[in-house]
Design an enzyme around this catalytic site. Structure first.
Site, PDB file in Angstrom:
ATOM      1  N   TYR A  60     -11.398  14.810  -6.351  1.00 46.01           N
ATOM      2  CA  TYR A  60     -10.629  13.857  -7.176  1.00 46.01           C
ATOM      3  C   TYR A  60      -9.719  14.616  -8.137  1.00 46.01           C
ATOM      4  O   TYR A  60      -8.502  14.384  -8.185  1.00 46.01           O
ATOM      5  CB  TYR A  60     -11.576  12.930  -7.942  1.00 46.01           C
TER       6      TYR A  60
ATOM      7  N   ALA B 152      -4.539   4.793  -7.554  1.00 44.65           N
ATOM      8  CA  ALA B 152      -5.259   5.953  -7.009  1.00 44.65           C
ATOM      9  C   ALA B 152      -6.707   5.564  -6.840  1.00 44.65           C
ATOM     10  O   ALA B 152      -7.165   4.584  -7.433  1.00 44.65           O
ATOM     11  CB  ALA B 152      -5.173   7.140  -7.967  1.00 44.65           C
TER      12      ALA B 152
ATOM     13  N   ASP C 209       0.858  -1.185   0.000  1.00 42.53           N
ATOM     14  CA  ASP C 209       0.000   0.000   0.000  1.00 42.53           C
ATOM     15  C   ASP C 209       0.896   1.237   0.000  1.00 42.53           C
ATOM     16  O   ASP C 209       1.803   1.339   0.838  1.00 42.53           O
ATOM     17  CB  ASP C 209      -0.870  -0.045   1.281  1.00 42.53           C
TER      18      ASP C 209
HETATM   19  N1  LIG Z   1     -10.789   5.028 -16.029  1.00 42.58           N
HETATM   20  C1  LIG Z   1     -10.688   6.253 -16.565  1.00 42.58           C
HETATM   21  O1  LIG Z   1     -11.464   6.634 -17.463  1.00 42.58           O
HETATM   22  C2  LIG Z   1      -9.603   7.195 -16.106  1.00 42.58           C
HETATM   23  C3  LIG Z   1      -9.548   8.465 -16.685  1.00 42.58           C
HETATM   24  C4  LIG Z   1      -8.532   9.346 -16.264  1.00 42.58           C
HETATM   25  C5  LIG Z   1      -7.584   8.943 -15.323  1.00 42.58           C
HETATM   26  N2  LIG Z   1      -7.684   7.696 -14.774  1.00 42.58           N
HETATM   27  C6  LIG Z   1      -6.669   7.307 -13.784  1.00 42.58           C
HETATM   28  O2  LIG Z   1      -6.076   6.087 -14.209  1.00 42.58           O
HETATM   29  C7  LIG Z   1      -5.678   5.310 -13.076  1.00 42.58           C
HETATM   30  C8  LIG Z   1      -6.238   3.902 -13.198  1.00 42.58           C
HETATM   31  O3  LIG Z   1      -7.653   3.964 -13.317  1.00 42.58           O
HETATM   32  P1  LIG Z   1      -8.519   2.628 -13.340  1.00 42.58           P
HETATM   33  O4  LIG Z   1      -9.819   2.976 -13.972  1.00 42.58           O
HETATM   34  O5  LIG Z   1      -7.694   1.524 -13.865  1.00 42.58           O
HETATM   35  O6  LIG Z   1      -8.766   2.443 -11.765  1.00 42.58           O
HETATM   36  P2  LIG Z   1      -8.829   1.095 -10.906  1.00 42.58           P
HETATM   37  O7  LIG Z   1      -9.543   1.462  -9.640  1.00 42.58           O
HETATM   38  O8  LIG Z   1      -9.369  -0.032 -11.706  1.00 42.58           O
HETATM   39  O9  LIG Z   1      -7.293   0.811 -10.580  1.00 42.58           O
HETATM   40  C9  LIG Z   1      -6.580   1.468  -9.561  1.00 42.58           C
HETATM   41  C10 LIG Z   1      -5.691   0.427  -8.893  1.00 42.58           C
HETATM   42  O10 LIG Z   1      -4.882   1.073  -7.891  1.00 42.58           O
HETATM   43  C11 LIG Z   1      -4.884   0.284  -6.697  1.00 42.58           C
HETATM   44  N3  LIG Z   1      -4.619   1.202  -5.571  1.00 42.58           N
HETATM   45  C12 LIG Z   1      -5.359   2.274  -5.193  1.00 42.58           C
HETATM   46  N4  LIG Z   1      -4.789   2.872  -4.132  1.00 42.58           N
HETATM   47  C13 LIG Z   1      -3.650   2.183  -3.840  1.00 42.58           C
HETATM   48  C14 LIG Z   1      -2.641   2.322  -2.853  1.00 42.58           C
HETATM   49  N5  LIG Z   1      -2.692   3.276  -1.921  1.00 42.58           N
HETATM   50  N6  LIG Z   1      -1.621   1.446  -2.847  1.00 42.58           N
HETATM   51  C15 LIG Z   1      -1.553   0.455  -3.775  1.00 42.58           C
HETATM   52  N7  LIG Z   1      -2.491   0.273  -4.726  1.00 42.58           N
HETATM   53  C16 LIG Z   1      -3.534   1.124  -4.770  1.00 42.58           C
HETATM   54  C17 LIG Z   1      -6.270  -0.349  -6.671  1.00 42.58           C
HETATM   55  O11 LIG Z   1      -6.362  -1.508  -5.873  1.00 42.58           O
HETATM   56  C18 LIG Z   1      -6.488  -0.656  -8.162  1.00 42.58           C
HETATM   57  O12 LIG Z   1      -6.000  -1.929  -8.513  1.00 42.58           O
HETATM   58  C19 LIG Z   1      -6.170   6.059 -11.839  1.00 42.58           C
HETATM   59  O13 LIG Z   1      -5.085   6.787 -11.324  1.00 42.58           O
HETATM   60  C20 LIG Z   1      -7.232   7.015 -12.415  1.00 42.58           C
HETATM   61  O14 LIG Z   1      -7.339   8.172 -11.629  1.00 42.58           O
HETATM   62  C21 LIG Z   1      -8.656   6.810 -15.134  1.00 42.58           C
HETATM   63  O1  LIG Z   2     -25.093   5.774 -15.766  1.00 42.28           O
HETATM   64  C1  LIG Z   2     -24.530   6.728 -16.328  1.00 42.28           C
HETATM   65  C2  LIG Z   2     -23.135   6.938 -16.226  1.00 42.28           C
HETATM   66  C3  LIG Z   2     -22.582   8.035 -16.868  1.00 42.28           C
HETATM   67  N1  LIG Z   2     -23.359   8.884 -17.581  1.00 42.28           N
HETATM   68  C4  LIG Z   2     -22.737  10.035 -18.279  1.00 42.28           C
HETATM   69  O2  LIG Z   2     -21.772   9.513 -19.158  1.00 42.28           O
HETATM   70  C5  LIG Z   2     -20.659  10.412 -19.279  1.00 42.28           C
HETATM   71  C6  LIG Z   2     -19.393   9.650 -18.955  1.00 42.28           C
HETATM   72  O3  LIG Z   2     -19.411   9.303 -17.560  1.00 42.28           O
HETATM   73  P1  LIG Z   2     -18.353   8.305 -16.889  1.00 42.28           P
HETATM   74  O4  LIG Z   2     -18.222   7.090 -17.735  1.00 42.28           O
HETATM   75  O5  LIG Z   2     -18.746   8.146 -15.456  1.00 42.28           O
HETATM   76  O6  LIG Z   2     -16.976   9.089 -17.024  1.00 42.28           O
HETATM   77  P2  LIG Z   2     -16.589  10.558 -16.523  1.00 42.28           P
HETATM   78  O7  LIG Z   2     -17.428  11.025 -15.414  1.00 42.28           O
HETATM   79  O8  LIG Z   2     -16.554  11.430 -17.762  1.00 42.28           O
HETATM   80  O9  LIG Z   2     -15.126  10.340 -15.929  1.00 42.28           O
HETATM   81  C7  LIG Z   2     -14.099   9.553 -16.559  1.00 42.28           C
HETATM   82  O10 LIG Z   2     -13.324  10.372 -17.370  1.00 42.28           O
HETATM   83  C8  LIG Z   2     -12.666  11.417 -16.686  1.00 42.28           C
HETATM   84  C9  LIG Z   2     -11.872  12.208 -17.678  1.00 42.28           C
HETATM   85  O11 LIG Z   2     -12.697  12.721 -18.703  1.00 42.28           O
HETATM   86  C10 LIG Z   2     -11.744  10.834 -15.619  1.00 42.28           C
HETATM   87  O12 LIG Z   2     -11.193  11.867 -14.875  1.00 42.28           O
HETATM   88  C11 LIG Z   2     -12.511   9.933 -14.679  1.00 42.28           C
HETATM   89  O13 LIG Z   2     -11.590   9.296 -13.805  1.00 42.28           O
HETATM   90  C12 LIG Z   2     -13.233   8.890 -15.492  1.00 42.28           C
HETATM   91  O14 LIG Z   2     -14.044   8.123 -14.618  1.00 42.28           O
HETATM   92  C13 LIG Z   2     -20.931  11.541 -18.293  1.00 42.28           C
HETATM   93  O15 LIG Z   2     -21.466  12.620 -19.012  1.00 42.28           O
HETATM   94  C14 LIG Z   2     -22.017  10.986 -17.351  1.00 42.28           C
HETATM   95  O16 LIG Z   2     -22.910  11.985 -16.894  1.00 42.28           O
HETATM   96  C15 LIG Z   2     -24.724   8.684 -17.695  1.00 42.28           C
HETATM   97  O17 LIG Z   2     -25.441   9.454 -18.346  1.00 42.28           O
HETATM   98  N2  LIG Z   2     -25.267   7.605 -17.061  1.00 42.28           N
END
Ligand SMILES: NC(=O)c1ccc[n+]([C@@H]2O[C@H](COP(=O)([O-])OP(=O)(O)OC[C@H]3O[C@@H](n4cnc5c(N)ncnc54)[C@H](O)[C@@H]3O)[C@@H](O)[C@H]2O)c1
Ligand SMILES: O=c1ccn([C@@H]2O[C@H](COP(=O)(O)OP(=O)(O)O[C@H]3O[C@H](CO)[C@@H](O)[C@H](O)[C@H]3O)[C@@H](O)[C@H]2O)c(=O)[nH]1
Length: 329
Positions: A140, A74, A50
């Protein structure tokens, strides 16, 4: 190379580990499994630790001669961050401070960081270039912006080289169907739509249809997770070859936005081929959602020589659907 992937048991990190392992690199995954899954950490050696227990990341890095760290770990739910901001500042910001201190002690000097479009807040105009003001509108986004600032200061003081990649909306799944998105709770649009198609949810709710966009629903820039990890690989090469030095920031998106309604339409088309349909309802806006987020990613294309190859929306949805049926079907 030997690469440490923090958060490699999560959605994007697991795909990164697969990409790196496939390219012949040695991969160690550092994860506390708080939102990740052991079964996703299949392309690397899992070190359970962690970032908020500094002795664990120190032990993981000790004497290992990693070439670089790719830092995904994260918490990343906007709503949760509003409810519990200290969790976000502690887990994300303090965790990153601990990681950098351990890297410095172990002599690991290259970092690639998962940043986000959420650092921009409500943009003045789209597409958004890296030079746009960063005014995050929730804890966030603020935690991610703070992590960038911590990294930039550490680069200046301790001679790290680091890249922040600001992702727009990561979506889709491993084209080979082995890995995909698993979040519990799931909050992302495409997995929720596909879960509704499978009957795992009664319906998908459109969060607001009164936005100042062409069809009234929010517009986002969806990038295939495989294109996203390819960009990390390009950033890694740029760092290794000294083409990028010090600290730099790149947006990652495709430069085109789709509305929530357009996403649901594409999903309807894809799932119809399996005889499924998606019940849809309209609800109120979700607090904190900007109307439109679209990336200007020309800097990543130019400097990192990166291109998106899998990010047309239908491909994204087809890959996500294959994974969802396998994982939940
Ligand atoms: N999914 C998206 O659309 C999106 C968009 C923009 C940025 N991000 C960033 O990308 C990264 C990955 O996103 P994701 O969707 O794969 O998330 P996720 O939750 O699937 O993966 C995050 C991983 O980090 C681990 N983790 C969290 N805190 C920890 C800690 N303190 N120590 C060790 N491990 C830890 C969790 O267990 C998990 O496996 C994140 O930093 C997120 O903010 C994601
Ligand atoms: O049940 C749902 C879920 C989402 N949305 C909409 O769909 C769009 C996309 O939403 P979501 O898939 O939750 O992604 P975001 O809120 O845009 O956030 C994602 O994309 C961001 C960057 O654009 C990152 O910072 C975040 O970590 C990542 O979760 C948004 O307009 C939501 O309002 C709906 O209308 N219904």
């Amino acid at each position: 190379m030997k690469i440490l992937v923090t958060g490699g048991a999560g959605y994007i990190g697991a795909h990164m580990a697969k990409w790196l392992a496939r390219a012949g690199h040695e991969v160690v995954i550092f994860d506390n499994l708080s939102t990740g899954f052991r079964f996703l950490a299949r392309y690397g050696t899992l070190f359970e630790g962690d970032l908020n227990r500094p002795e664990t990341i120190e032990r993981c890095l000790e004497g290992q001669a990693f070439d670089a760290v790719i830092h995904f770990a994260a918490r990343s739910l906007v709503g949760e961050s509003v409810q519990n901001p200290l969790l976000y500042y502690q887990n994300n910001v303090s965790g990153t401070v601990n990681l950098l201190a351990a890297m410095d002690r172990a002599g690991v000097r290259r970092l690639i960081f998962s940043s986000t479009a959420a650092t921009y807040g409500n943009p003045q105009s789209v597409p958004i270039p890296e030079t746009a003001p960063t005014r995050p509108i929730n804890p966030y986004g603020r935690s991610k912006r703070m992590m960038e600032q911590v990294i930039e200061d550490a680069v200046a003081a301790y001679s790290f080289d680091a890249v922040s990649l600001r992702y727009f909306n990561a979506a889709g799944a491993d084209p080979e169907g082995e890995l995909g998105e698993c979040h519990d709770p799931e909050t992302h649009l495409i997995p929720l739509v596909l879960q509704a198609a499978l009957g795992k949810r009664p319906a998908v709710t459109i969060y607001g249809e009164d936005y100042p966009t062409p069809d009234g629903t929010c517009v986002r820039d969806y990038i295939h997770v495989w294109d996203l990890v390819a960009a990390h690989d390009a950033a890694l090469s740029a760092l290794m070859e000294d083409r990028v030095k010090g600290y730099d920031v790149f947006n990652l998106g495709i430069g085109h936005g789709y509305s929530v309604k357009e996403v649901i339409e594409v999903c309807q088309r894809v799932v119809a081929q399996s005889g499924c349909r998606i019940p849809v309802q309209v609800g109120p806006r979700r607090p904190g959602d900007p109307a439109e987020l679209v990336a200007d990613s020309r800097k990543a294309q130019r400097v990192l020589q990166w291109r998106a190859h899998h990010s047309d929306l239908e491909t994204i949805v087809r890959h996500a659907w294959a994974w969802t049926r396998r994982y939940l079907g």
